[in-house]
Design an enzyme around this catalytic site. Structure first.
Site, PDB file in Angstrom:
ATOM      1  CG  HIS A   4      10.068  10.677   0.367  1.00  0.00           C
ATOM      2  ND1 HIS A   4       9.172  11.697  -0.469  1.00  0.00           N
ATOM      3  CD2 HIS A   4      10.202  10.996   1.789  1.00  0.00           C
ATOM      4  CE1 HIS A   4       9.155  12.545   0.458  1.00  0.00           C
ATOM      5  NE2 HIS A   4       9.639  12.553   1.809  1.00  0.00           N
ATOM      6  N   GLY A  20       2.755  -2.579   2.909  1.00  0.00           N
ATOM      7  CA  GLY A  20       3.024  -1.339   3.565  1.00  0.00           C
ATOM      8  C   GLY A  20       4.635  -2.022   4.017  1.00  0.00           C
ATOM      9  NE  ARG A  43      13.447   9.881   4.043  1.00  0.00           N
ATOM     10  CZ  ARG A  43      12.614  10.421   4.867  1.00  0.00           C
ATOM     11  NH1 ARG A  43      12.378  10.366   6.077  1.00  0.00           N
ATOM     12  NH2 ARG A  43      13.178  12.368   4.556  1.00  0.00           N
ATOM     13  N   GLY A  89      -2.443  -5.677   1.176  1.00  0.00           N
ATOM     14  CA  GLY A  89      -2.318  -5.148   2.777  1.00  0.00           C
ATOM     15  C   GLY A  89      -2.836  -6.048   4.130  1.00  0.00           C
ATOM     16  CG  MET A 181      -4.633   1.802   9.497  1.00  0.00           C
ATOM     17  SD  MET A 181      -2.602   2.634  10.968  1.00  0.00           S
ATOM     18  CE  MET A 181      -2.836   4.593  11.490  1.00  0.00           C
ATOM     19  CG  ASP A 205      -6.049  -6.849  14.182  1.00  0.00           C
ATOM     20  OD1 ASP A 205      -7.095  -6.628  13.083  1.00  0.00           O
ATOM     21  OD2 ASP A 205      -5.216  -6.166  14.155  1.00  0.00           O
TER      22      ASP A 205
END
Length: 237
Positions: A4, A20, A43, A89, A181, A205
């Site tokens: 990857h 992220g 990717r 993040g 996450m 948020d």
């Protein structure tokens, strides 16, 4: 080169910041790093290495969620010999304390359930951030005048969930400030490889009020978090 990541050995610094979003990784590199070069495009998960105040540091996008995050974290730790991971993040606030645009420093992470808490059965240790990185972040955030909060964060495997905010009742009862996450996976896989880790999260948020920032302003929102992460990443090096 891994499945990857197309970077070669030595292309990553010992310390890697982990946003992220690939666009955030590129913005951070262009905004803060000197002599920045792209070391991964595979990717679309952009990775960069450059200098911050003359010291090498890398930035690598990880995608969304534990599954994607673990691929990049594992390859960085196992194949590239990275020793420090700092997540830069976003998170959703679970409290009135953690307001929009403020920074949450994760002192511990509570997974959504037992299975995800074991990171799918792979990394069992219930661990948190590296104490020295945490202490440095708290000290530097105060010195830089950054609006920040430190405490428990929740970690979910599902972004759109039918129970919505109700599933965080237990975490909120324990005082959780926000939810993301990836942080639970960050702390567990880093402990497994004997590496240092810290999670810094910008509130974009609020799950209680429904307030949210507009995506168009989000790169500018990450200035304080990025500065703090780089200051911590290069301290003492």
């Amino acid at each position: 080169m891994t499945a990857h990541i197309e970077a070669g050995k030595g292309d990553y610094a010992d310390t890697v910041l982990l946003p992220g979003d690939p666009q955030r990784a590129e913005w951070m590199a262009q905004t803060f790093l000197e002599a920045s070069r792209c070391v991964n495009r595979r990717r679309g998960a952009l990775g960069f290495t450059g200098l911050f105040r003359g010291k090498p540091v890398s930035i690598q996008a990880t995608g969304i969620g534990v599954s994607s995050f673990l691929i990049y974290a594992h390859e960085l730790l196992d194949f590239y010999g990275v020793r420090t991971l700092i997540r830069t993040g976003t998170c959703g606030s679970l409290s009135a304390e953690a307001k929009l645009r403020s920074l949450v420093i994760s002192q511990s992470a509570r997974p959504e359930n037992t299975e995800s808490g074991r990171v799918f059965g792979l990394y069992v240790a219930d661990v948190g951030p590296d104490p020295a990185l945490l202490a440095s972040a708290l000290s530097k955030a105060a010195a830089l005048g950054i609006d920040h909060h430190a405490g428990l964060t929740a970690c979910t495997d599902i972004f759109y969930h039918p129970e919505a905010r109700a599933r965080y009742a237990d975490a909120r009862a324990l005082g959780a400030l926000a939810v993301d996450m990836e942080t639970s996976a960050l702390y567990r896989i880093s402990a497994h490889f004997g590496a240092r880790a810290l999670s810094l999260l910008t509130v974009v948020d609020n799950l209680l009020t429904g307030e949210q920032t507009d995506y168009s302003e989000r790169q500018a929102l990450f200035t304080d978090m990025s500065r703090l992460a780089l200051e911590v990443a290069t301290e003492g090096r």
